[in-house]
Design a protein around this motif. Structure first.
Motif, mmCIF file in Angstrom:
data_model
loop_
_atom_site.group_PDB
_atom_site.id
_atom_site.type_symbol
_atom_site.label_atom_id
_atom_site.label_comp_id
_atom_site.label_asym_id
_atom_site.label_seq_id
_atom_site.Cartn_x
_atom_site.Cartn_y
_atom_site.Cartn_z
ATOM 1 N N GLY A 213 0.807 -1.213 0.000
ATOM 2 C CA GLY A 213 0.000 0.000 0.000
ATOM 3 C C GLY A 213 0.838 1.259 0.000
ATOM 4 O O GLY A 213 0.369 2.328 0.419
ATOM 5 N N ILE A 214 2.089 1.165 -0.470
ATOM 6 C CA ILE A 214 3.007 2.304 -0.498
ATOM 7 C C ILE A 214 3.091 2.835 -1.924
ATOM 8 O O ILE A 214 3.526 2.132 -2.829
ATOM 9 C CB ILE A 214 4.407 1.890 -0.003
ATOM 10 C CG1 ILE A 214 4.351 1.480 1.464
ATOM 11 C CG2 ILE A 214 5.412 3.023 -0.208
ATOM 12 C CD1 ILE A 214 5.641 0.867 1.992
ATOM 13 N N SER A 215 2.660 4.076 -2.118
ATOM 14 C CA SER A 215 2.668 4.675 -3.454
ATOM 15 C C SER A 215 3.761 5.718 -3.626
ATOM 16 O O SER A 215 3.876 6.324 -4.692
ATOM 17 C CB SER A 215 1.309 5.305 -3.772
ATOM 18 O OG SER A 215 0.966 6.290 -2.803
ATOM 19 N N ASP A 216 4.562 5.937 -2.584
ATOM 20 C CA ASP A 216 5.672 6.890 -2.641
ATOM 21 C C ASP A 216 6.840 6.225 -3.366
ATOM 22 O O ASP A 216 7.479 5.307 -2.836
ATOM 23 C CB ASP A 216 6.070 7.300 -1.226
ATOM 24 C CG ASP A 216 7.236 8.289 -1.193
ATOM 25 O OD1 ASP A 216 7.784 8.617 -2.270
ATOM 26 O OD2 ASP A 216 7.601 8.734 -0.094
ATOM 27 N N THR A 217 7.121 6.663 -4.567
ATOM 28 C CA THR A 217 8.187 6.077 -5.376
ATOM 29 C C THR A 217 9.533 6.176 -4.669
ATOM 30 O O THR A 217 10.352 5.253 -4.734
ATOM 31 C CB THR A 217 8.251 6.772 -6.743
ATOM 32 O OG1 THR A 217 6.965 6.683 -7.368
ATOM 33 C CG2 THR A 217 9.278 6.127 -7.645
ATOM 34 N N ASN A 218 9.778 7.270 -3.974
ATOM 35 C CA ASN A 218 11.032 7.438 -3.246
ATOM 36 C C ASN A 218 11.193 6.379 -2.155
ATOM 37 O O ASN A 218 12.287 5.882 -1.904
ATOM 38 C CB ASN A 218 11.104 8.836 -2.623
ATOM 39 C CG ASN A 218 11.182 9.930 -3.666
ATOM 40 O OD1 ASN A 218 12.183 10.078 -4.355
ATOM 41 N ND2 ASN A 218 10.109 10.705 -3.794
ATOM 42 N N ALA A 219 10.083 6.023 -1.505
ATOM 43 C CA ALA A 219 10.131 5.007 -0.453
ATOM 44 C C ALA A 219 10.486 3.647 -1.033
ATOM 45 O O ALA A 219 11.245 2.885 -0.429
ATOM 46 C CB ALA A 219 8.787 4.944 0.269
ATOM 47 N N VAL A 220 9.943 3.340 -2.207
ATOM 48 C CA VAL A 220 10.261 2.056 -2.833
ATOM 49 C C VAL A 220 11.735 1.998 -3.223
ATOM 50 O O VAL A 220 12.389 0.953 -3.095
ATOM 51 C CB VAL A 220 9.350 1.803 -4.048
ATOM 52 C CG1 VAL A 220 9.717 0.490 -4.729
ATOM 53 C CG2 VAL A 220 7.885 1.779 -3.632
ATOM 54 N N ILE A 221 12.285 3.107 -3.694
ATOM 55 C CA ILE A 221 13.714 3.166 -3.992
ATOM 56 C C ILE A 221 14.529 2.881 -2.734
ATOM 57 O O ILE A 221 15.500 2.116 -2.768
ATOM 58 C CB ILE A 221 14.089 4.541 -4.587
ATOM 59 C CG1 ILE A 221 13.505 4.688 -6.002
ATOM 60 C CG2 ILE A 221 15.608 4.738 -4.607
ATOM 61 C CD1 ILE A 221 13.670 6.072 -6.603
ATOM 62 N N LYS A 222 14.139 3.463 -1.605
ATOM 63 C CA LYS A 222 14.850 3.228 -0.349
ATOM 64 C C LYS A 222 14.737 1.771 0.088
ATOM 65 O O LYS A 222 15.737 1.158 0.510
ATOM 66 C CB LYS A 222 14.305 4.137 0.751
ATOM 67 C CG LYS A 222 15.015 3.978 2.097
ATOM 68 C CD LYS A 222 16.489 4.358 2.005
ATOM 69 C CE LYS A 222 17.194 4.241 3.336
ATOM 70 N NZ LYS A 222 18.636 4.612 3.243
ATOM 71 N N MET A 223 13.548 1.197 -0.007
ATOM 72 C CA MET A 223 13.373 -0.202 0.375
ATOM 73 C C MET A 223 14.228 -1.111 -0.502
ATOM 74 O O MET A 223 14.883 -2.033 -0.008
ATOM 75 C CB MET A 223 11.889 -0.581 0.271
ATOM 76 C CG MET A 223 11.015 0.117 1.304
ATOM 77 S SD MET A 223 9.235 -0.137 1.027
ATOM 78 C CE MET A 223 9.063 -1.857 1.533
#
Length: 639
Positions: free
Chosen positions: A327-337
């Motif tokens: 449920g994470i739509s923040d592209t920056n967060a996915v890059i960090k993960m």
């Protein structure tokens, strides 16, 4: 000049013994190389009742037969072992440049036996092979290790296959990392390296490779490149990477969200390759050895809470596993993960899956914030997800439970949590909602390593381009069967893709060239193989070799105790229709539907329908007499 197949290098970490085993032409004709020879070696060296994390398991690295040549996109390396996630067969595959370097050193395969009594790494410098102390590197993340070991050796060009803290801590989905960004991720091969106290295999090669018929080979290389470039998806794959097709995938209701509670994202844009390219996240494209596509990405987070993060990718699977699935739509967060998963050395699919599963457990009240060490692991909480990734890699708190994978974690937590533990044979399912993709459903059920696409990728069933529809027409005789909602002819589609994928792996090609793009056809592969070894091999013979390898992999699992009951799909997908296709009668993978496809699949293979076991007749037809004899000695009744 190196032999095109290379030798098999054996390293026993317990005794320190190192030896070479040559590969003759007869063996190449029977198994081609890479995945095929890896599987033969696994059958020979790993017996029933072996502990996947014990010293009797081996881990085998195999380069493609064509790796090190000019064949387009042929630089893949396959890693094979007994999986700590499933206790079944595992092959996992990575890109980068490590395989080419190993070939230049004179080896096609490395078999690691035993266990060292302290952290070590293997140093391969052409004919010089050493087991070296790695105590100073133990505990380093992949990024730091890669930099440190190159500095200590004094050569920035050496190629490194390594594990991070997750492998050291025996996380059951720890990956083997080639350089920093290329992962052989699925099934826990990194944990097997960790169990052996093996931090890395570092390679430097100075040789070159020549095919048996150089002139003919290079003519066929040129034809292969032209064929690949003519595929309708070639340009898009290069421009947008593996997530470039997400608009269409989402429209078909095949893109899972919220731990497969749904089959689509309401807003797909943040996860797409188009968004990465046009939104400024993508800084450059990256290609593996001999690749002419360049589908890999190098991306950065330039704003927000995760500014400064940088990583390879993220790829399609990561965008779903760490994005829509959580449920994470923040592209920056996915890059960090993705960055953390890579440097800690984990599989992005499984890492995202265990976090999704925990989020749903939290949503349903099966666990609370105290169980989660104070983390508010609600849907969409990127900060909590990022911290949980770290805790999993280091087995801290609740991360220790998640490090076991969703199957074991659900057994530990109990209640109904098994219902949303989305796995097959213990392997977290890759990001295709099989309720809306019936060939994938069958392929995932029968996959010897678990519910996953990188063994039999039936992407053509989506019919998303003329090349895909042509493949379905070739297999079935009717391009209208290029529809993911149909069950008709799925057995034929799956078996053809199995054989094709096995040949692809054995030659070292990236699967995107033959089962996601379709320019590298079985005919082209057979021509390159023939010119490489100096023996004429037809397309039919090549595909039969693929079938031999698939059957041997199946028999390895049979020897491990597998039966038809293991060829199944996750509870959720078998019992909960997707809400994104509310009017469809087939919006679930029912047992009746799966049984019908399995019966046809086993019949097509000539396997026993009741047990799913290959028959003695089929084994002997495929020149696997030694397998038939060993199974008979074990009183496994193959009719």
């Amino acid at each position: 000049m190196r032999k095109i197949a290379g030798d098999i290098l054996h390293v026993d970490l317990t005794t320190g013994k190192i030896w070479r085993e040559p590969i003759n032409k007869e063996r190449l004709l029977k198994y081609i190389g890479c995945r095929g020879i890896n599987t033969e070696l696994l059958w020979k060296h790993v017996k029933p009742n072996t502990d996947p994390l014990g010293p009797d398991n081996v881990i085998i690295f195999g380069t493609g037969l064509l790796t090190g040549t000019a064949s387009p996109s042929s630089g893949r390396t396959t890693v094979t072992c007994l999986s700590p996630a499933t206790n079944f067969y595992l092959k996992t595959n990575g890109g980068g440049y490590w395989g080419g370097e190993l070939k230049y050193a004179g080896y096609g395969h490395v078999v690691v036996h035993g266990k060292a009594d302290k952290p070590v790494y293997i140093w391969i410098d052409d004919d010089n092979v050493e087991i070296r102390d790695a105590s100073k590197y133990w505990g380093m993340d992949v990024r730091t290790l890669d930099k440190s070991i190159k500095k200590d050796i004094g050569d920035e060009e050496v190629q490194v296959a390594s594990i991070g803290p997750a492998g050291e801590n025996l996380v059951r989905f720890a990956s083997v990392m080639f350089s920093i960004y290329n992962a052989a991720g699925r099934g826990g091969a990194g944990a097997v390296m960790g169990s052996k106290n093996l931090k890395a295999i570092v390679v430097r090669g100075s040789g070159s490779i020549s095919p048996a018929n150089p002139k003919l080979f290079h003519e066929r290389v040129k034809e292969a490149k032209e064929s690949l470039k003519s595929d309708s998806g070639y340009e898009g794959m290069g421009l947008y990477g593996t997530s470039g097709s997400l608009y269409g995938i989402n429209e078909l209701k095949v893109f899972p969200s919220y731990n497969f509670q749904r089959s689509a994202a309401d807003d797909i844009t943040p996860y797409t390759g188009q968004n990465f390219t046009n939104g400024g996240y993508l800084k450059r494209k990256v290609g593996c050895y001999s690749c002419i596509i360049g589908c890999h990405r190098y991306s950065t987070a330039d704003k927000g809470a995760f500014v400064g993060a940088y990583t390879g990718g993220p790829e399609y699977e990561t965008m779903s596993a760490c994005g829509s699935g959580c449920g994470i739509s923040d592209t920056n967060a996915v890059i960090k993960m993705n960055e953390l998963i890579d440097i800690y050395g984990m599989d992005t699919i499984s890492a995202g899956s265990v976090i999704q599963w925990a989020m749903e457990c939290y949503q349903r009240g099966v666990i609370d914030i105290d169980d989660l060490d104070g983390l508010d692991l609600r849907w969409g909480n990127a900060e909590a997800a990022v911290e949980m990734i770290r805790k999993v890699a280091f087995r801290e708190g609740f991360g220790d439970i998640l490090a076991e994978g969703v199957k074991i974690a659900s057994e530990k937590i109990g209640g109904d949590s098994y219902k949303w533990a989305v796995h097959g044979k213990g392997l977290e399912q890759s990001r295709v909602d099989t309720r809306s993709a019936k060939a994938y459903a069958l392929a995932f059920a029968v996959n010897p390593r678990g519910a996953d696409h990188l063994h039999t990728e039936t992407f053509a069933e989506f019919g998303m381009g003329p090349d895909a529809r042509e493949v379905i027409k070739k297999i079935t005789g009717d391009e209208d069967l290029a529809s993911p909602y149909l069950t008709e002819k799925r057995a034929e589609i799956v078996r053809w893709h199995e054989d094709c994928y096995a040949a692809t792996d054995c030659l070292g090609f990236c699967s995107f060239t033959s089962t996601a793009l379709y320019g590298i056809t079985p005919e082209i592969m057979a021509g390159l193989f023939s010119a490489a070894i100096g023996v004429d091999v037809s397309e039919e013979e090549l595909m039969k070799t693929g079938r031999r390898i698939v059957t041997l992999e199946k028999c390895f699992n049979v020897r491990q105790g597998a039966t038809r009951k293991d060829d199944t799909l996750p509870w959720r997908l078998m019992n909960e229709p997707t809400p994104d296709r509310p009017d469809a009668d087939d919006a679930v993978n029912s047992q009746e539907e799966l049984d019908g496809m399995l019966d046809k699949y086993y019949t097509l293979h000539g396997w026993d329908k009741e047990t799913s076991w290959p028959t003695e007749e089929v084994l002997r037809m495929l020149d696997l007499d030694y397998v038939a004899e060993e199974l008979k000695e074990m009183n496994i009744a193959i009719k």
